[in-house]
Enzyme design. Sequence first.
Site, PDB file in Angstrom:
ATOM      1  N   LYS A 173       0.870  -1.185   0.000  1.00  0.00           N
ATOM      2  CA  LYS A 173       0.000   0.000   0.000  1.00  0.00           C
ATOM      3  C   LYS A 173       0.905   1.233   0.000  1.00  0.00           C
ATOM      4  CE  LYS A 173      -2.150   3.056   1.803  1.00  0.00           C
ATOM      5  NZ  LYS A 173      -1.968   4.456   1.334  1.00  0.00           N
ATOM      6  N   GLU A 248       8.748   2.587  11.102  1.00  0.00           N
ATOM      7  CA  GLU A 248       9.816   3.562  10.796  1.00  0.00           C
ATOM      8  C   GLU A 248       9.147   4.919  10.764  1.00  0.00           C
ATOM      9  OE1 GLU A 248      13.047   3.096  10.328  1.00  0.00           O
ATOM     10  OE2 GLU A 248      12.967   0.923  10.486  1.00  0.00           O
ATOM     11  N   CYS A 282      13.159  11.785   6.286  1.00  0.00           N
ATOM     12  CA  CYS A 282      13.009  11.451   7.711  1.00  0.00           C
ATOM     13  C   CYS A 282      14.291  11.732   8.479  1.00  0.00           C
ATOM     14  CB  CYS A 282      12.592  10.001   7.865  1.00  0.00           C
ATOM     15  SG  CYS A 282      13.663   8.878   6.965  1.00  0.00           S
ATOM     16  N   GLU A 383       8.964  17.730  13.967  1.00  0.00           N
ATOM     17  CA  GLU A 383       9.394  17.441  12.597  1.00  0.00           C
ATOM     18  C   GLU A 383       8.602  18.327  11.642  1.00  0.00           C
ATOM     19  OE1 GLU A 383       8.071  13.761  10.709  1.00  0.00           O
ATOM     20  OE2 GLU A 383      10.149  13.305  10.229  1.00  0.00           O
TER      21      GLU A 383
HETATM   22  P1  NAD Z   1       1.694   9.207   6.808  1.00  0.00           P
HETATM   23  O1  NAD Z   1       1.806   8.594   8.150  1.00  0.00           O
HETATM   24  O2  NAD Z   1       0.685  10.263   6.592  1.00  0.00           O
HETATM   25  O3  NAD Z   1       1.368   8.104   5.701  1.00  0.00           O
HETATM   26  C1  NAD Z   1       2.212   6.990   5.475  1.00  0.00           C
HETATM   27  C2  NAD Z   1       1.406   5.872   4.845  1.00  0.00           C
HETATM   28  O4  NAD Z   1       0.428   5.425   5.782  1.00  0.00           O
HETATM   29  C3  NAD Z   1       0.635   6.271   3.595  1.00  0.00           C
HETATM   30  O5  NAD Z   1       0.642   5.196   2.686  1.00  0.00           O
HETATM   31  C4  NAD Z   1      -0.773   6.505   4.134  1.00  0.00           C
HETATM   32  O6  NAD Z   1      -1.772   6.334   3.156  1.00  0.00           O
HETATM   33  C5  NAD Z   1      -0.863   5.419   5.192  1.00  0.00           C
HETATM   34  N1  NAD Z   1      -1.843   5.646   6.256  1.00  0.00           N
HETATM   35  C6  NAD Z   1      -2.346   6.833   6.700  1.00  0.00           C
HETATM   36  N2  NAD Z   1      -3.226   6.611   7.699  1.00  0.00           N
HETATM   37  C7  NAD Z   1      -3.267   5.274   7.905  1.00  0.00           C
HETATM   38  C8  NAD Z   1      -3.966   4.431   8.830  1.00  0.00           C
HETATM   39  N3  NAD Z   1      -4.809   4.927   9.715  1.00  0.00           N
HETATM   40  N4  NAD Z   1      -3.757   3.108   8.766  1.00  0.00           N
HETATM   41  C9  NAD Z   1      -2.888   2.591   7.889  1.00  0.00           C
HETATM   42  N5  NAD Z   1      -2.197   3.324   6.981  1.00  0.00           N
HETATM   43  C10 NAD Z   1      -2.381   4.656   6.995  1.00  0.00           C
HETATM   44  O7  NAD Z   1       3.159   9.702   6.439  1.00  0.00           O
HETATM   45  P2  NAD Z   1       3.617  10.518   5.149  1.00  0.00           P
HETATM   46  O8  NAD Z   1       3.151  11.919   5.335  1.00  0.00           O
HETATM   47  O9  NAD Z   1       3.257   9.777   3.911  1.00  0.00           O
HETATM   48  O10 NAD Z   1       5.212  10.437   5.279  1.00  0.00           O
HETATM   49  C11 NAD Z   1       5.955  11.332   6.015  1.00  0.00           C
HETATM   50  C12 NAD Z   1       6.409  10.710   7.313  1.00  0.00           C
HETATM   51  O11 NAD Z   1       7.125   9.520   7.065  1.00  0.00           O
HETATM   52  C13 NAD Z   1       7.374  11.610   8.068  1.00  0.00           C
HETATM   53  O12 NAD Z   1       7.021  11.653   9.433  1.00  0.00           O
HETATM   54  C14 NAD Z   1       8.715  10.918   7.879  1.00  0.00           C
HETATM   55  O13 NAD Z   1       9.657  11.194   8.900  1.00  0.00           O
HETATM   56  C15 NAD Z   1       8.317   9.495   7.853  1.00  0.00           C
HETATM   57  N6  NAD Z   1       9.361   8.684   7.203  1.00  0.00           N
HETATM   58  C16 NAD Z   1      10.152   7.889   7.999  1.00  0.00           C
HETATM   59  C17 NAD Z   1      11.179   7.144   7.410  1.00  0.00           C
HETATM   60  C18 NAD Z   1      12.097   6.265   8.242  1.00  0.00           C
HETATM   61  O14 NAD Z   1      12.887   5.538   7.665  1.00  0.00           O
HETATM   62  N7  NAD Z   1      12.027   6.296   9.564  1.00  0.00           N
HETATM   63  C19 NAD Z   1      11.366   7.221   6.029  1.00  0.00           C
HETATM   64  C20 NAD Z   1      10.548   8.034   5.265  1.00  0.00           C
HETATM   65  C21 NAD Z   1       9.541   8.761   5.876  1.00  0.00           C
END
Ligand code: NAD
Length: 494
Positions: A173, A248, A282, A383
Site C-alpha cells: 500500500k 519507521e 526522515c 518534525e
Molecule cells: P503518513 O503517516 O501520513 O502516511 C504513510 C502511509 O500510511 C501512507 O501510505 C498513508 O496512506 C498510510 N496511512 C495513513 N493513515 C493510515 C492508517 N490509519 N492506517 C494505515 N495506513 C495509513 O506519512 P507521510 O506523510 O506519507 O510520510 C511522512 C512521514 O514519514 C514523516 O514523518 C517521515 O519522517 C516518515 N518517514 C520515515 C522514514 C524512516 O525511515 N524512519 C522514512 C521516510 C519517511
Amino acid sequence: MPKLFINGTWVGACDGGSREVVNPFDGSVVEAVDEATADDAEAAVGAARAAFDSGPWPASTPAERADLLLRIADLLVADRDRIARLETLDTGKTLRESEVDVDDVVAVFRYYAALARTDPGRLVDAGDPAVVSRIVYEPVGVCALIAPWNYPLLQMSWKLAPALAAGDTVVLKPSEVTPLTTIAMVEAVEKAGVPDGVVNLVLGDGAVVGAALVASPGVDLVSFTGGLRTGRAIMRAAAEDVKKVALELGGKNPNIVFADADLEAALDAALTGAFLHGGQVCSAGTRLLLEDAVHDEFVAELARRADRVRLGDGLDPASESGPLVSAAHREKVASYVALGLAEGATLIAGGAPPEDPELRAGFFFRPTVFTGCHRGMRVVQEETFGPIVTVERFTTEEEAVFLGNDTSYGLAGAVWTSDRARAHRVAGRLRHGTVWVNDFGPYLPQAEWGGFKRSGTGRELGPSGLAEYREAKHVYENTAPAPAYWFGSSRPPA
Ligand code: NAD
C-alpha cells in the site's frame, strides 16, 4: 490499464473509484489511478492468505527466492530511466535524486538475494549428544507493507525485498500521493514470474485502505513507514490481534559541528542534509548545533548558500531542488515558519515561497534558516518535514551531547570534528539509530536503519531487516528416546 494487482491480475477498484496523481512542479495531473476500497484491500489480503497457506512460495528454496529477487533487480535496471522519471513527476524531486533512488533500490534487491542464500539457520549445542537441536527460520505469513510519499520506491523496496527473501506473501500500500513507481515495481515483480497471490497491490487513502489492511485478521505483520501519529494508530489497531508491527517513523536529527571540523565539508553537508528533497527526508539534518567559536561565520555562509539554491522542475538538470509534495504540505511548512517567528527565532534565509513567476504553479518553498533558536521552541522539537533548519549554539562537548539527545525522536544524527576520539565518544552517547561522523546522509543496504525512541520499532536493511520478516523456530530432536517415568507409572523415576 487497471492499477490494483490482486492474485496475479490487474484489476480496477470494485466501486470503479479513481484518484488523480498530481505533479508538484505545476499542479498538472500526471495520470488517474484506481482508488481501492476496504473490500479491495480485503480481497488482496485473501489472495495473499491463500498464497501463503496453500501456495508454493513459503516452501520455496533460498535459491528460488534469490533468483526472483535478482530478476526483479535486473528488470528495474532495464527500466531505470522511465521509473526515475515517474518518481520525479510524482514527488517533485530532481531526476538525479530519483536515479540514485532506483540504483539504491536495485542494490537492496541484490543484497537480500545474497542474504537469502547464505543464512540457513543454526545448530544449537543442547549439552546432550543424543539431541539434535536446530534453529530454522520460517516466513511470518501475510505482510501488509505501507509506505510514505517522500521516498516511495525506496521505502517500499526496503520492505518488499526482505519479505520475499523470507518467503512471505504481501500486500503493498504505497502513499495515495505517490503511487506511480510502486505500480512500476509490481509490473517488474509480475514480469519476474512471482507466483499468483504472493505480491498484491492496493492503492488509496490511508484511513480507508491502510486501516483495512491493519485491521484485517488475515494479516500477520504490518510494516509501516510514515508519520508518528499514523504509527501510533497502527500500533494500537494491531494490538487487537497481536500482529507483529515494524514502524519507521519521523526524526528530528541533530547535526553537531565542533569548531575543529573541516568547516567547508560540514557546511556543504549541512546544506544537503537540511535541503535535499526540500527537507522532506526522515533523516534530514534540520537541527544544526554549532560550537560558539564558529557559529557566526558558519551561519552567514549557510544563509548565503541557502539563498542561492536553484529551485525548479525536477526534470530540468539545472534544478538543485524541486517543489514540496503538495499544496497542503507547503501550508504546513509555512505554518512552522510563522511559529518559529512567533517563538522568537531570527529568520536569516528563505521563509516563503519563491517569487519567480515560473514557479508559481508549483508547491515551492525557499530553503529557510532560523538562528537564535533554543530547545524550548516547538520549531526546534517538531518534525517540520520541510526545508527549515534551526540553529542552536553550544560551548562544551557535554552540552552538544545533551542537545543532540534532547528530542523525543532518535532516528539519525551527525558529529563533525577532527578529533577522532571525541567523534566516537559523542557517537557512542547519541541515542539515534544512525550516527554519521564527518558525513551526513549515507545509508547502506547491509547496515541496519531505524529509530530509537519515537522514531519507531524494529529495523530495516541489514540482517535485522530480514529478521523482521521471519519467525525463528527451534526444532529439538531426541535421537534416543526413553521413558522418564515421572507420571502414572508403577516404576520409580530413574
Ligand atoms: P503518513 O503517516 O501520513 O502516511 C504513510 C502511509 O500510511 C501512507 O501510505 C498513508 O496512506 C498510510 N496511512 C495513513 N493513515 C493510515 C492508517 N490509519 N492506517 C494505515 N495506513 C495509513 O506519512 P507521510 O506523510 O506519507 O510520510 C511522512 C512521514 O514519514 C514523516 O514523518 C517521515 O519522517 C516518515 N518517514 C520515515 C522514514 C524512516 O525511515 N524512519 C522514512 C521516510 C519517511
